[in-house]
Write a protein that holds these residues in place. Structure first.
Motif, PDB file in Angstrom:
ATOM      1  N   THR A  30       0.847  -1.182   0.000  1.00 40.22           N
ATOM      2  CA  THR A  30       0.000   0.000   0.000  1.00 40.22           C
ATOM      3  C   THR A  30       0.885   1.234   0.000  1.00 40.22           C
ATOM      4  O   THR A  30       1.942   1.255   0.617  1.00 40.22           O
ATOM      5  CB  THR A  30      -0.958   0.039   1.206  1.00 40.22           C
ATOM      6  OG1 THR A  30      -1.777   1.210   1.124  1.00 40.22           O
ATOM      7  CG2 THR A  30      -0.218   0.032   2.528  1.00 40.22           C
ATOM      8  N   ASP A  31       0.436   2.262  -0.705  1.00 36.62           N
ATOM      9  CA  ASP A  31       1.187   3.512  -0.706  1.00 36.62           C
ATOM     10  C   ASP A  31       0.612   4.513   0.303  1.00 36.62           C
ATOM     11  O   ASP A  31       1.035   5.647   0.369  1.00 36.62           O
ATOM     12  CB  ASP A  31       1.267   4.116  -2.109  1.00 36.62           C
ATOM     13  CG  ASP A  31      -0.082   4.382  -2.733  1.00 36.62           C
ATOM     14  OD1 ASP A  31      -1.113   4.116  -2.094  1.00 36.62           O
ATOM     15  OD2 ASP A  31      -0.111   4.859  -3.883  1.00 36.62           O
ATOM     16  N   GLN A  32      -0.329   4.059   1.108  1.00 31.66           N
ATOM     17  CA  GLN A  32      -0.927   4.903   2.138  1.00 31.66           C
ATOM     18  C   GLN A  32      -0.180   4.686   3.452  1.00 31.66           C
ATOM     19  O   GLN A  32      -0.477   3.756   4.196  1.00 31.66           O
ATOM     20  CB  GLN A  32      -2.412   4.561   2.316  1.00 31.66           C
ATOM     21  CG  GLN A  32      -3.245   4.735   1.074  1.00 31.66           C
ATOM     22  CD  GLN A  32      -3.276   6.180   0.633  1.00 31.66           C
ATOM     23  OE1 GLN A  32      -3.470   7.094   1.449  1.00 31.66           O
ATOM     24  NE2 GLN A  32      -3.053   6.413  -0.647  1.00 31.66           N
ATOM     25  N   ASP A  35      -1.768   3.851   6.741  1.00 28.67           N
ATOM     26  CA  ASP A  35      -2.283   2.498   6.976  1.00 28.67           C
ATOM     27  C   ASP A  35      -1.282   1.614   7.712  1.00 28.67           C
ATOM     28  O   ASP A  35      -1.664   0.604   8.293  1.00 28.67           O
ATOM     29  CB  ASP A  35      -2.627   1.812   5.643  1.00 28.67           C
ATOM     30  CG  ASP A  35      -3.912   2.330   5.029  1.00 28.67           C
ATOM     31  OD1 ASP A  35      -4.671   3.041   5.716  1.00 28.67           O
ATOM     32  OD2 ASP A  35      -4.152   2.009   3.850  1.00 28.67           O
ATOM     33  N   ASP A  79      -3.187  -3.323  -2.060  1.00 32.83           N
ATOM     34  CA  ASP A  79      -4.042  -2.148  -2.235  1.00 32.83           C
ATOM     35  C   ASP A  79      -4.134  -1.876  -3.737  1.00 32.83           C
ATOM     36  O   ASP A  79      -3.149  -1.520  -4.377  1.00 32.83           O
ATOM     37  CB  ASP A  79      -3.432  -0.956  -1.497  1.00 32.83           C
ATOM     38  CG  ASP A  79      -4.189   0.344  -1.709  1.00 32.83           C
ATOM     39  OD1 ASP A  79      -5.244   0.350  -2.379  1.00 32.83           O
ATOM     40  OD2 ASP A  79      -3.713   1.371  -1.201  1.00 32.83           O
ATOM     41  N   MET A  82      -3.049   1.684  -5.536  1.00 35.27           N
ATOM     42  CA  MET A  82      -1.696   2.242  -5.438  1.00 35.27           C
ATOM     43  C   MET A  82      -1.397   3.090  -6.669  1.00 35.27           C
ATOM     44  O   MET A  82      -1.912   2.824  -7.758  1.00 35.27           O
ATOM     45  CB  MET A  82      -0.663   1.125  -5.283  1.00 35.27           C
ATOM     46  CG  MET A  82      -0.751   0.450  -3.929  1.00 35.27           C
ATOM     47  SD  MET A  82       0.378  -0.923  -3.751  1.00 35.27           S
ATOM     48  CE  MET A  82       1.944  -0.091  -3.671  1.00 35.27           C
TER      49      MET A  82
END
Length: 151
Positions: A30-32, A35, A79, A82
């Protein structure tokens, strides 16, 4: 250099033979970054023995799968949103690499999903779930995935 594999004894010079425990390994792509903490806490609560690795880009994930530094994951959570948007290519690469074919993949996508479910099925992956809105639900989802796919 010594390659240490889970569940196999390792001997090296002054070290006695040791057994590395077989713990579930989860890769989260995930690039968040916000998270990371949430998933780390929720996975610890859901499956305390699991080891979690984060990958901020899909190319980093592929490098992590190819690299002998990381163990192969017991579960991959991807995710779909992304930034680099190379999901179908990644799924096909996973399917075409024999060592990676047995890794269960869970795709996290919006509700309704933006992923083409037919393309995912063709690549051999069918688990597409919306993100959980509460911490408690995330813990329960991860607990269910851990029991169904890696324990």
């Amino acid at each position: 250099m010594y390659q240490i594999s889970p569940g196999r004894p390792v001997s090296a010079g002054l070290f006695s033979s040791v057994m590395i425990p077989q713990e579930p390994v989860v890769f989260l792509a995930t690039d968040q970054e916000n998270d990371y903490y949430l998933y780390r806490q929720a996975l610890y609560e859901a499956c305390p023995m699991a080891v979690l690795y984060f990958f901020g880009r899909k190319d980093e994930l592929v490098q992590g799968l190819q690299n002998t530094v990381f163990p192969l994951p017991s579960l991959l959570i991807l995710d779909w949103k992304m930034a680099d948007r190379q999901g179908y290519a990644l799924l096909n690469q996973l399917r075409q690499t024999p060592a990676w074919q047995a890794i269960p993949v869970v795709i996290m996508d919006s509700d309704p999903p933006s992923v083409d479910l037919q393309k995912c099925r063709e690549a051999g992956y069918e688990i597409v779930l919306p993100p959980e809105k509460t911490y408690e639900n995330l813990v329960e989802r991860l607990r269910g995935l851990a029991h169904a796919l890696i324990l």
